[in-house]
Scaffold this motif. Structure first.
Motif, short mmCIF file in Angstrom:
data_model
loop_
_atom_site.label_atom_id
_atom_site.label_comp_id
_atom_site.label_asym_id
_atom_site.label_seq_id
_atom_site.Cartn_x
_atom_site.Cartn_y
_atom_site.Cartn_z
N UNK A 6 0.71 -1.04 0.04
CA UNK A 6 -0.17 -0.02 0.04
C UNK A 6 0.77 1.40 -0.21
N UNK A 7 0.28 2.27 -0.31
CA UNK A 7 0.96 3.58 -0.32
C UNK A 7 1.48 3.88 1.27
N UNK A 8 0.73 3.42 2.34
CA UNK A 8 1.24 3.44 3.49
C UNK A 8 2.79 2.69 3.74
N UNK A 9 2.60 1.54 3.19
CA UNK A 9 3.99 0.70 3.29
C UNK A 9 5.02 1.42 2.66
N UNK A 10 4.84 1.99 1.60
CA UNK A 10 5.70 2.85 0.93
C UNK A 10 6.20 4.04 1.76
N UNK A 11 5.32 4.82 2.16
CA UNK A 11 6.01 5.90 3.18
C UNK A 11 6.63 5.41 4.58
N UNK A 12 6.18 4.46 4.98
CA UNK A 12 6.84 3.96 6.15
C UNK A 12 8.13 3.07 6.22
N UNK A 13 8.16 2.22 5.04
CA UNK A 13 9.18 1.53 4.95
C UNK A 13 10.21 1.65 3.78
N UNK A 14 9.89 2.89 3.21
CA UNK A 14 11.04 2.99 2.01
C UNK A 14 11.25 4.39 2.33
N UNK A 15 10.65 5.50 2.01
CA UNK A 15 11.05 6.88 2.38
C UNK A 15 11.63 6.86 3.69
N UNK A 16 11.13 6.56 4.81
CA UNK A 16 11.37 6.66 6.11
C UNK A 16 12.73 6.03 6.35
N UNK A 17 13.06 4.84 5.61
CA UNK A 17 14.19 4.08 5.84
C UNK A 17 15.48 4.58 4.79
N UNK A 18 15.19 5.31 4.01
CA UNK A 18 16.16 5.83 3.12
C UNK A 18 16.47 4.82 1.89
N UNK A 19 15.61 4.01 1.62
CA UNK A 19 15.62 3.01 0.65
C UNK A 19 15.21 3.53 -0.94
N UNK A 20 15.71 3.02 -1.83
CA UNK A 20 15.08 3.47 -3.06
C UNK A 20 13.90 2.67 -3.73
N UNK A 21 13.17 3.36 -4.08
CA UNK A 21 11.83 2.56 -4.72
C UNK A 21 12.13 1.86 -6.19
N UNK A 22 13.24 2.49 -6.73
CA UNK A 22 13.76 1.92 -8.05
C UNK A 22 14.40 0.59 -7.89
N UNK A 23 14.82 0.26 -6.67
CA UNK A 23 15.67 -0.96 -6.82
C UNK A 23 15.13 -2.00 -5.59
N UNK A 24 14.35 -1.47 -4.69
CA UNK A 24 13.67 -2.32 -3.56
C UNK A 24 12.65 -3.22 -4.13
N UNK A 25 12.78 -4.43 -3.81
CA UNK A 25 11.70 -5.28 -4.28
C UNK A 25 10.28 -5.15 -3.44
N UNK A 26 9.08 -5.45 -3.80
CA UNK A 26 8.03 -5.18 -3.26
C UNK A 26 7.79 -6.18 -1.81
#
Length: 144
Positions: free
Chosen positions: A53-73
């Motif tokens: 979900x968008x919530x997963x993205x906000x809490x687990x990618x952005x806040x952890x400094x990960x890249x959405x381009x190379x982080x698998x779902x």
């Protein structure tokens, strides 16, 4: 008449959008944006393995400094997925979402996923039902 999850699916449609667990988070976000949805079902080989979900993205990618381009779902998806059946009521669905603190429920019938409902879908259905009851009561009062 109490609305069921089946009623909600019938009125909104039973199209369920999914993505593979190996897809990138960026691909998932693109698919969500293209379809104007807030979550996707994540499928493994032939089964549901999670929800992203968008919530997963906000809490687990952005806040952890990960890249959405190379982080698998599969690295950020919610794996503890709650389910509901089409014969459950809208109220039961809302109670489950509140209790489990989730915003999306896959709908299973005989072990097969036949739809996905969001908290917005259920609130909309509940409001429509209450408005119908109010209109019926007003009509009864005026004619009685």
């Amino acid at each position: 008449m109490t609305k069921t999850i089946r009623d909600v699916i019938s009125s909104k449609g039973n199209r369920v959008l999914g993505i593979s667990s190996g897809a990138t988070v960026y691909q998932a976000l693109e698919k969500m944006a293209e379809n104007n949805v807030g979550a996707l079902v994540v499928k493994g080989s032939d089964e549901v393995v999670g929800i992203i979900s968008e919530r997963d993205y906000a809490r687990k990618v952005i806040l952890r400094g990960l890249s959405s381009l190379n982080t698998p779902v599969e690295k950020i998806m919610t794996t503890d997925v709650c389910y509901i059946t089409p014969d459950n009521t809208v109220e039961e669905g809302l109670a489950l979402m509140t209790d489990k603190r989730c915003r999306h429920l896959p709908v299973l019938e005989k072990g097969e996923m036949i739809g996905l409902v969001s908290i917005g879908d259920l609130v909309k259905a509940q409001v429509a039902e209450k408005e119908f009851i109010i209109a019926q009561l007003e009509n009864y009062i005026r004619s009685g």
